[in-house]
Design a protein around this motif. Sequence first.
Motif, PDB file in Angstrom:
ATOM      1  N   TYR A 207      12.718 -52.767  11.350  1.00 42.48           N
ATOM      2  CA  TYR A 207      12.045 -53.934  11.913  1.00 42.48           C
ATOM      3  C   TYR A 207      10.554 -53.608  12.006  1.00 42.48           C
ATOM      4  CZ  TYR A 207      16.768 -55.244  13.354  1.00 42.48           C
ATOM      5  OH  TYR A 207      18.108 -55.549  13.363  1.00 42.48           O
ATOM      6  N   ILE A 208       9.693 -54.532  11.585  1.00 42.21           N
ATOM      7  CA  ILE A 208       8.248 -54.349  11.670  1.00 42.21           C
ATOM      8  C   ILE A 208       7.760 -54.968  12.969  1.00 42.21           C
ATOM      9  CG2 ILE A 208       6.028 -54.708  10.519  1.00 42.21           C
ATOM     10  CD1 ILE A 208       8.043 -53.105   8.869  1.00 42.21           C
ATOM     11  N   SER A 209       6.948 -54.221  13.709  1.00 38.27           N
ATOM     12  CA  SER A 209       6.477 -54.739  14.994  1.00 38.27           C
ATOM     13  C   SER A 209       4.964 -54.945  15.030  1.00 38.27           C
ATOM     14  CB  SER A 209       6.888 -53.805  16.141  1.00 38.27           C
ATOM     15  OG  SER A 209       6.349 -52.518  15.944  1.00 38.27           O
ATOM     16  N   ASP A 210       4.186 -54.139  14.281  1.00 34.71           N
ATOM     17  CA  ASP A 210       2.737 -54.214  14.433  1.00 34.71           C
ATOM     18  C   ASP A 210       2.083 -53.364  13.352  1.00 34.71           C
ATOM     19  OD1 ASP A 210       0.268 -54.822  15.498  1.00 34.71           O
ATOM     20  OD2 ASP A 210       0.732 -54.110  17.520  1.00 34.71           O
ATOM     21  N   ARG A 211       0.726 -53.266  13.432  1.00 31.33           N
ATOM     22  CA  ARG A 211      -0.051 -52.354  12.600  1.00 31.33           C
ATOM     23  C   ARG A 211      -0.692 -51.313  13.504  1.00 31.33           C
ATOM     24  NH1 ARG A 211      -0.447 -51.831   7.121  1.00 31.33           N
ATOM     25  NH2 ARG A 211      -2.702 -51.666   7.180  1.00 31.33           N
ATOM     26  N   ARG A 212      -0.937 -50.132  12.946  1.00 33.28           N
ATOM     27  CA  ARG A 212      -1.565 -49.058  13.725  1.00 33.28           C
ATOM     28  C   ARG A 212      -2.982 -49.441  14.141  1.00 33.28           C
ATOM     29  NH1 ARG A 212      -4.681 -45.310  11.802  1.00 33.28           N
ATOM     30  NH2 ARG A 212      -4.014 -45.733   9.673  1.00 33.28           N
ATOM     31  N   VAL A 213      -3.682 -50.168  13.249  1.00 32.06           N
ATOM     32  CA  VAL A 213      -5.023 -50.655  13.579  1.00 32.06           C
ATOM     33  C   VAL A 213      -5.009 -52.174  13.509  1.00 32.06           C
ATOM     34  CG1 VAL A 213      -6.168 -48.594  12.721  1.00 32.06           C
ATOM     35  CG2 VAL A 213      -5.804 -50.518  11.190  1.00 32.06           C
ATOM     36  N   ASP A 214      -5.960 -52.806  14.208  1.00 29.67           N
ATOM     37  CA  ASP A 214      -6.014 -54.254  14.236  1.00 29.67           C
ATOM     38  C   ASP A 214      -6.548 -54.801  12.918  1.00 29.67           C
ATOM     39  OD1 ASP A 214      -5.062 -54.507  16.809  1.00 29.67           O
ATOM     40  OD2 ASP A 214      -7.048 -54.281  17.696  1.00 29.67           O
ATOM     41  N   MET A 215      -5.980 -55.922  12.460  1.00 34.05           N
ATOM     42  CA  MET A 215      -6.432 -56.602  11.267  1.00 34.05           C
ATOM     43  C   MET A 215      -6.533 -58.088  11.568  1.00 34.05           C
ATOM     44  SD  MET A 215      -4.223 -54.785   8.233  1.00 34.05           S
ATOM     45  CE  MET A 215      -5.215 -55.532   6.949  1.00 34.05           C
ATOM     46  N   ILE A 216      -7.432 -58.765  10.859  1.00 32.30           N
ATOM     47  CA  ILE A 216      -7.550 -60.219  10.952  1.00 32.30           C
ATOM     48  C   ILE A 216      -6.854 -60.817   9.730  1.00 32.30           C
ATOM     49  CG2 ILE A 216      -9.122 -62.194  10.965  1.00 32.30           C
ATOM     50  CD1 ILE A 216     -11.202 -60.281  12.258  1.00 32.30           C
TER      51      ILE A 216
ATOM     52  N   GLY B 129       5.127 -34.238   3.804  1.00 31.68           N
ATOM     53  CA  GLY B 129       5.628 -34.865   2.579  1.00 31.68           C
ATOM     54  C   GLY B 129       5.980 -36.334   2.718  1.00 31.68           C
ATOM     55  N   TRP B 130       5.862 -36.897   3.922  1.00 33.73           N
ATOM     56  CA  TRP B 130       6.099 -38.317   4.154  1.00 33.73           C
ATOM     57  C   TRP B 130       4.752 -39.015   4.326  1.00 33.73           C
ATOM     58  CZ3 TRP B 130      11.109 -40.571   4.870  1.00 33.73           C
ATOM     59  CH2 TRP B 130      12.156 -39.657   4.774  1.00 33.73           C
ATOM     60  N   GLU B 131       4.611 -40.231   3.804  1.00 37.07           N
ATOM     61  CA  GLU B 131       3.340 -40.954   3.857  1.00 37.07           C
ATOM     62  C   GLU B 131       3.489 -42.246   4.658  1.00 37.07           C
ATOM     63  OE1 GLU B 131       1.264 -41.405   0.132  1.00 37.07           O
ATOM     64  OE2 GLU B 131       2.386 -39.746  -0.751  1.00 37.07           O
ATOM     65  N   THR B 132       2.376 -42.687   5.237  1.00 30.76           N
ATOM     66  CA  THR B 132       2.390 -43.928   6.015  1.00 30.76           C
ATOM     67  C   THR B 132       1.316 -44.881   5.529  1.00 30.76           C
ATOM     68  OG1 THR B 132       2.145 -44.902   8.221  1.00 30.76           O
ATOM     69  CG2 THR B 132       0.889 -42.891   7.792  1.00 30.76           C
ATOM     70  N   LEU B 133       1.647 -46.172   5.573  1.00 28.60           N
ATOM     71  CA  LEU B 133       0.690 -47.224   5.247  1.00 28.60           C
ATOM     72  C   LEU B 133       0.080 -47.828   6.507  1.00 28.60           C
ATOM     73  CD1 LEU B 133       2.732 -49.064   2.445  1.00 28.60           C
ATOM     74  CD2 LEU B 133       1.129 -47.155   2.215  1.00 28.60           C
ATOM     75  N   GLY B 134       0.476 -47.295   7.672  1.00 28.52           N
ATOM     76  CA  GLY B 134      -0.109 -47.753   8.928  1.00 28.52           C
ATOM     77  C   GLY B 134       0.686 -48.813   9.660  1.00 28.52           C
ATOM     78  N   ASP B 135       1.929 -49.056   9.226  1.00 31.16           N
ATOM     79  CA  ASP B 135       2.760 -50.054   9.911  1.00 31.16           C
ATOM     80  C   ASP B 135       3.571 -49.392  11.019  1.00 31.16           C
ATOM     81  OD1 ASP B 135       1.993 -52.260   8.353  1.00 31.16           O
ATOM     82  OD2 ASP B 135       3.412 -51.713   6.783  1.00 31.16           O
ATOM     83  N   LEU B 136       3.814 -50.160  12.075  1.00 33.54           N
ATOM     84  CA  LEU B 136       4.642 -49.709  13.186  1.00 33.54           C
ATOM     85  C   LEU B 136       5.946 -50.496  13.188  1.00 33.54           C
ATOM     86  CD1 LEU B 136       1.993 -49.602  16.068  1.00 33.54           C
ATOM     87  CD2 LEU B 136       2.575 -47.809  14.431  1.00 33.54           C
TER      88      LEU B 136
END
Length: 381
Positions: free
Chosen positions: A367-376, A350-357
């Motif tokens: 605190y935001i540290s990274d993304r699950r996948v690499d982005m430019i 029931g919890w959703e993720t946008l891919g942020d770590l």
Amino acid sequence: MARLAGEAPDFVAISHGDDVVTRRTLERRSNRLARVYLGEGVTFGDYVVIALPNGIDFYVAFFAALKVGAVPIPLSYRLPITERQAIIDLAKAALLVGVNAGDHPGYAVLPSGFEPDDSVSDEPLPEVISPAWKAPTSGGSTGQPKIIRAGAGAEASPAINQLLFRYTSADTQLVVAPLYHNSSLSMSVGGLLLGQHIVVMDKFDAGETLRLIEKHRITWLMLVPTMMHRMYRVIESGGARDLSSIRILWHAASKCPEWLKEKWIEMLGPEKVLELYGGTESIAMTVITGEEWLRHRGSVGRPIVGDMKVLDANGEEAPAGEIGEIYMKGSEGMGLSYEYVGAEARSLNGWETLGDLGWKDEDGYLYISDRRVDMIVTGGA
């Protein structure tokens, strides 16, 4: 819109360069264009693609879509044809506004600069409520384009914006980002429906942004860190402008370097600099004030809409200080905030993720540290 036009018909609703439009003219122009949409076959619930640059015509086209019960899809007018075609086909759009007819055979098109004939009535249309007030798009980390359709119908009070985003009908808002981005679209439409004067830029330019703040006595604006950095460089090099009119400056969309945020807090005062984190999906949202940030440097705040938690690789909640993937859940009883067209949400219990770590501190600040996948990221996009 009709109520605001009736209350103060000559009030300037939107300024764009040397062009202005009053509330009455905005209301009448969107009524007239809405009738053209009906003539082109647009019906209730259809998608209308709006691929227009920032300006008055964008808002006229956007509101015209809502007035016939359609769902507007704002797109970059510079999007390559193949990418635009993928989104158009995904939506099965009923009408394309701002594109060349030859680029998309088989679709009804109104080109950029189109003006309805004066014989078309500009009187109010029968009231109808679109099933979704916006449907912006995203490639994001999925690679393929997807549509992020608002989860509720276009019937609500802008008071939610007033409370959450701390703006009022008396504010003058500067729109610096492209209107196909969710934040600039949502904030400016909310401001217009509260009765604000909206000043819209063609595109971001640091020096021009500073000039417009001074010229129009801007009280409320939203930036991304790239913009803040470029504006600060202009100020630092002697291009300072009067920023005393600013009452609230929001920033969002990416992590802000701590040194840069500190400079803006020093220039404006901590009570004026606010940050939010959430995403176009609007599942949940954090907010942090400048005062809080000085006590929790680097944080994006605590959830004020819905909830967020950090899960480790096993799907367990991570302890304070440990990095994991950020999962979100909407407020109880609020219903769905969005639905994807062309993609599936990543969810767990029931919890959703946008891919942020990220991680949380002992006080629950995120605190935001990274993304699950690499982005430019280039130029803030």
